[in-house]
Design a protein around this motif. Structure first.
Motif, PDB file in Angstrom:
ATOM      1  N   ARG A  56      34.222  19.274  22.063  1.00  0.00           N
ATOM      2  CA  ARG A  56      34.044  20.729  21.938  1.00  0.00           C
ATOM      3  C   ARG A  56      32.634  21.088  21.511  1.00  0.00           C
ATOM      4  NH1 ARG A  56      32.641  24.890  21.872  1.00  0.00           N
ATOM      5  NH2 ARG A  56      33.654  26.912  21.472  1.00  0.00           N
ATOM      6  N   THR A  57      32.088  20.361  20.544  1.00  0.00           N
ATOM      7  CA  THR A  57      30.754  20.681  20.049  1.00  0.00           C
ATOM      8  C   THR A  57      29.668  20.339  21.070  1.00  0.00           C
ATOM      9  OG1 THR A  57      30.681  18.536  18.903  1.00  0.00           O
ATOM     10  CG2 THR A  57      31.387  20.448  17.623  1.00  0.00           C
ATOM     11  N   ALA A  58      30.017  19.625  22.118  1.00  0.00           N
ATOM     12  CA  ALA A  58      29.063  19.383  23.201  1.00  0.00           C
ATOM     13  C   ALA A  58      28.750  20.664  23.963  1.00  0.00           C
ATOM     14  CB  ALA A  58      29.608  18.326  24.164  1.00  0.00           C
ATOM     15  N   HIS A  59      29.611  21.690  23.805  1.00  0.00           N
ATOM     16  CA  HIS A  59      29.446  22.937  24.551  1.00  0.00           C
ATOM     17  C   HIS A  59      28.787  24.048  23.738  1.00  0.00           C
ATOM     18  CE1 HIS A  59      31.770  21.851  28.195  1.00  0.00           C
ATOM     19  NE2 HIS A  59      32.451  21.082  27.373  1.00  0.00           N
ATOM     20  N   SER A  60      29.040  24.113  22.431  1.00  0.00           N
ATOM     21  CA  SER A  60      28.412  25.143  21.589  1.00  0.00           C
ATOM     22  C   SER A  60      28.445  24.700  20.136  1.00  0.00           C
ATOM     23  CB  SER A  60      29.095  26.511  21.765  1.00  0.00           C
ATOM     24  OG  SER A  60      30.430  26.470  21.311  1.00  0.00           O
ATOM     25  N   GLN A  61      27.685  25.394  19.313  1.00  0.00           N
ATOM     26  CA  GLN A  61      27.481  24.985  17.923  1.00  0.00           C
ATOM     27  C   GLN A  61      28.628  25.411  17.016  1.00  0.00           C
ATOM     28  OE1 GLN A  61      23.871  26.462  16.149  1.00  0.00           O
ATOM     29  NE2 GLN A  61      24.279  25.523  14.164  1.00  0.00           N
TER      30      GLN A  61
ATOM     31  N   ALA B 197      31.007  33.355  27.322  1.00  0.00           N
ATOM     32  CA  ALA B 197      31.784  33.360  28.569  1.00  0.00           C
ATOM     33  C   ALA B 197      31.530  32.083  29.360  1.00  0.00           C
ATOM     34  CB  ALA B 197      31.421  34.585  29.404  1.00  0.00           C
ATOM     35  N   ALA B 198      30.264  31.654  29.400  1.00  0.00           N
ATOM     36  CA  ALA B 198      29.925  30.427  30.124  1.00  0.00           C
ATOM     37  C   ALA B 198      30.561  29.207  29.456  1.00  0.00           C
ATOM     38  CB  ALA B 198      28.415  30.264  30.190  1.00  0.00           C
ATOM     39  N   VAL B 199      30.575  29.196  28.127  1.00  0.00           N
ATOM     40  CA  VAL B 199      31.182  28.084  27.392  1.00  0.00           C
ATOM     41  C   VAL B 199      32.684  28.034  27.653  1.00  0.00           C
ATOM     42  CG1 VAL B 199      31.769  27.246  25.077  1.00  0.00           C
ATOM     43  CG2 VAL B 199      29.428  27.948  25.595  1.00  0.00           C
ATOM     44  N   ARG B 200      33.339  29.189  27.618  1.00  0.00           N
ATOM     45  CA  ARG B 200      34.781  29.211  27.853  1.00  0.00           C
ATOM     46  C   ARG B 200      35.110  28.746  29.272  1.00  0.00           C
ATOM     47  NH1 ARG B 200      37.151  28.907  23.309  1.00  0.00           N
ATOM     48  NH2 ARG B 200      39.076  29.634  24.271  1.00  0.00           N
ATOM     49  N   THR B 201      34.284  29.127  30.232  1.00  0.00           N
ATOM     50  CA  THR B 201      34.483  28.688  31.608  1.00  0.00           C
ATOM     51  C   THR B 201      34.309  27.177  31.722  1.00  0.00           C
ATOM     52  OG1 THR B 201      33.755  30.806  32.514  1.00  0.00           O
ATOM     53  CG2 THR B 201      33.668  28.904  33.982  1.00  0.00           C
ATOM     54  N   ALA B 202      33.262  26.664  31.076  1.00  0.00           N
ATOM     55  CA  ALA B 202      33.008  25.228  31.118  1.00  0.00           C
ATOM     56  C   ALA B 202      34.124  24.435  30.446  1.00  0.00           C
ATOM     57  CB  ALA B 202      31.670  24.925  30.447  1.00  0.00           C
ATOM     58  N   LEU B 203      34.640  24.943  29.341  1.00  0.00           N
ATOM     59  CA  LEU B 203      35.732  24.264  28.646  1.00  0.00           C
ATOM     60  C   LEU B 203      36.992  24.214  29.504  1.00  0.00           C
ATOM     61  CD1 LEU B 203      35.284  25.710  25.060  1.00  0.00           C
ATOM     62  CD2 LEU B 203      35.032  23.311  25.715  1.00  0.00           C
ATOM     63  N   ALA B 204      37.256  25.294  30.212  1.00  0.00           N
ATOM     64  CA  ALA B 204      38.434  25.331  31.085  1.00  0.00           C
ATOM     65  C   ALA B 204      38.340  24.303  32.209  1.00  0.00           C
ATOM     66  CB  ALA B 204      38.614  26.723  31.665  1.00  0.00           C
ATOM     67  N   LYS B 205      37.094  23.975  32.590  1.00  0.00           N
ATOM     68  CA  LYS B 205      36.877  23.020  33.674  1.00  0.00           C
ATOM     69  C   LYS B 205      36.653  21.593  33.168  1.00  0.00           C
ATOM     70  CE  LYS B 205      34.777  26.453  36.770  1.00  0.00           C
ATOM     71  NZ  LYS B 205      33.541  26.825  37.513  1.00  0.00           N
ATOM     72  N   ASP B 206      36.524  21.433  31.862  1.00  0.00           N
ATOM     73  CA  ASP B 206      36.269  20.122  31.269  1.00  0.00           C
ATOM     74  C   ASP B 206      37.589  19.343  31.212  1.00  0.00           C
ATOM     75  OD1 ASP B 206      35.777  17.936  29.570  1.00  0.00           O
ATOM     76  OD2 ASP B 206      34.284  19.042  28.418  1.00  0.00           O
ATOM     77  N   GLN B 207      37.807  18.466  32.145  1.00  0.00           N
ATOM     78  CA  GLN B 207      39.081  17.759  32.256  1.00  0.00           C
ATOM     79  C   GLN B 207      39.340  16.851  31.053  1.00  0.00           C
ATOM     80  OE1 GLN B 207      39.420  15.795  36.050  1.00  0.00           O
ATOM     81  NE2 GLN B 207      39.124  17.678  37.220  1.00  0.00           N
ATOM     82  N   GLU B 208      38.276  16.261  30.502  1.00  0.00           N
ATOM     83  CA  GLU B 208      38.457  15.397  29.335  1.00  0.00           C
ATOM     84  C   GLU B 208      38.922  16.212  28.129  1.00  0.00           C
ATOM     85  OE1 GLU B 208      36.145  11.736  27.076  1.00  0.00           O
ATOM     86  OE2 GLU B 208      34.966  13.259  28.145  1.00  0.00           O
ATOM     87  N   TRP B 209      38.277  17.368  27.905  1.00  0.00           N
ATOM     88  CA  TRP B 209      38.671  18.257  26.803  1.00  0.00           C
ATOM     89  C   TRP B 209      40.095  18.765  26.994  1.00  0.00           C
ATOM     90  CZ3 TRP B 209      37.953  19.752  22.058  1.00  0.00           C
ATOM     91  CH2 TRP B 209      38.376  21.010  21.618  1.00  0.00           C
ATOM     92  N   GLN B 210      40.419  19.190  28.183  1.00  0.00           N
ATOM     93  CA  GLN B 210      41.748  19.717  28.455  1.00  0.00           C
ATOM     94  C   GLN B 210      42.825  18.631  28.322  1.00  0.00           C
ATOM     95  OE1 GLN B 210      42.559  22.908  28.898  1.00  0.00           O
ATOM     96  NE2 GLN B 210      40.420  23.541  28.719  1.00  0.00           N
TER      97      GLN B 210
END
Length: 252
Positions: free
Chosen positions: A64-69, A97-110
């Protein structure tokens, strides 16, 4: 020239500079429009699942912290129990918004986290808050515990109760039993609760007993007693909880 917006709901997090905190909290002029904001997220975890939740989060929070602080991550010790509270910093709503989009597409995170974490929760809450322009986000000098305090004042805003409340808080701060971390005001969240503010207090001694003794001494101070008696007429409710930082929290 910086734009300004009307003063709205106030959230405060204690600052390491008490004088700056008091000035920021009760300033009655407009605030500057700052693109940087902080998201306060509160998760209510199923009581029997808290250990599982923290172990799962500890193993995967780096995804998660790879996407935002992340500013800090705490569990509640006193107050509303079975909750975790965390703060995330964003430079703009576009970034979030960009972070939330990226997280939704991050298969490892999901796959490793979200799919396993959500069944452990009962509730999720989110608030958006700005750090007021009159103080900086500080860091405690030592590891400690934190206190989140929320006051709901009567309608009217600082023009009605600001000076009396400022005097009460200033009197407490001057006793020196606590340190402050920062000041925020809420932009999105519990706006229907009227004007509110909260603070985080670093207890530095790692022992909440220091709070009890500190408050006891403060409330024997005639200046504190007088200031509180004046300000309490504007108070509708007050809520606080003791927060303990997790092992993976940047703020200790």
């Amino acid at each position: 020239m910086r734009k300004t917006l009307p003063y709205r709901n106030i959230k405060a997090v204690a600052s390491l500079k008490p004088s700056a905190w008091c000035t920021a909290l009760f300033h009655t002029s407009p605030r500057q429009e700052d693109a940087t904001f902080y998201e306060f997220r509160t998760y209510t975890v199923k009581p029997e699942k808290m250990t599982d939740f923290l172990e799962l989060t500890s193993r995967n929070i780096h995804l998660r912290t790879a996407h935002s602080q992340m500013i800090g991550y705490w569990t509640t010790e006193f107050g509303e129990l079975n909750k975790v509270f965390h703060i995330w910093k964003y430079g703009s709503f576009a970034q979030r918004a960009a972070v939330r989009t990226a997280l939704a597409k991050d298969q490892e995170w999901q796959g490793k986290y979200m799919s396993q974490m959500l069944p452990l929760l009962d509730k999720q809450e989110s608030e958006i808050a700005y750090l007021v322009p009159w103080c900086e986000l500080g860091r405690p000098e030592k590891d400690g515990v934190y206190e989140l305090v929320t006051f709901q004042m009567k309608p009217g805003g600082p023009v009605v109760w600001g000076q009396s409340f400022k005097a009460a808080v200033s009197a407490h701060v001057k006793t020196g039993y606590t340190k402050l971390i920062g000041v925020f005001h809420t932009e999105y969240g519990r706006l229907n609760r009227g004007t509110s503010h909260a603070d985080f207090q670093d207890k530095q001694a790692l022992n909440p007993d220091s709070r009890a003794s500190g408050r006891h001494n403060a409330h024997e101070d005639p200046r504190v007693v007088a200031a509180v008696r004046e300000s309490v007429q504007f108070l509708e409710s007050q809520q606080n909880c003791l927060l303990v930082p997790t092992a993976f929290s940047p703020l200790k």
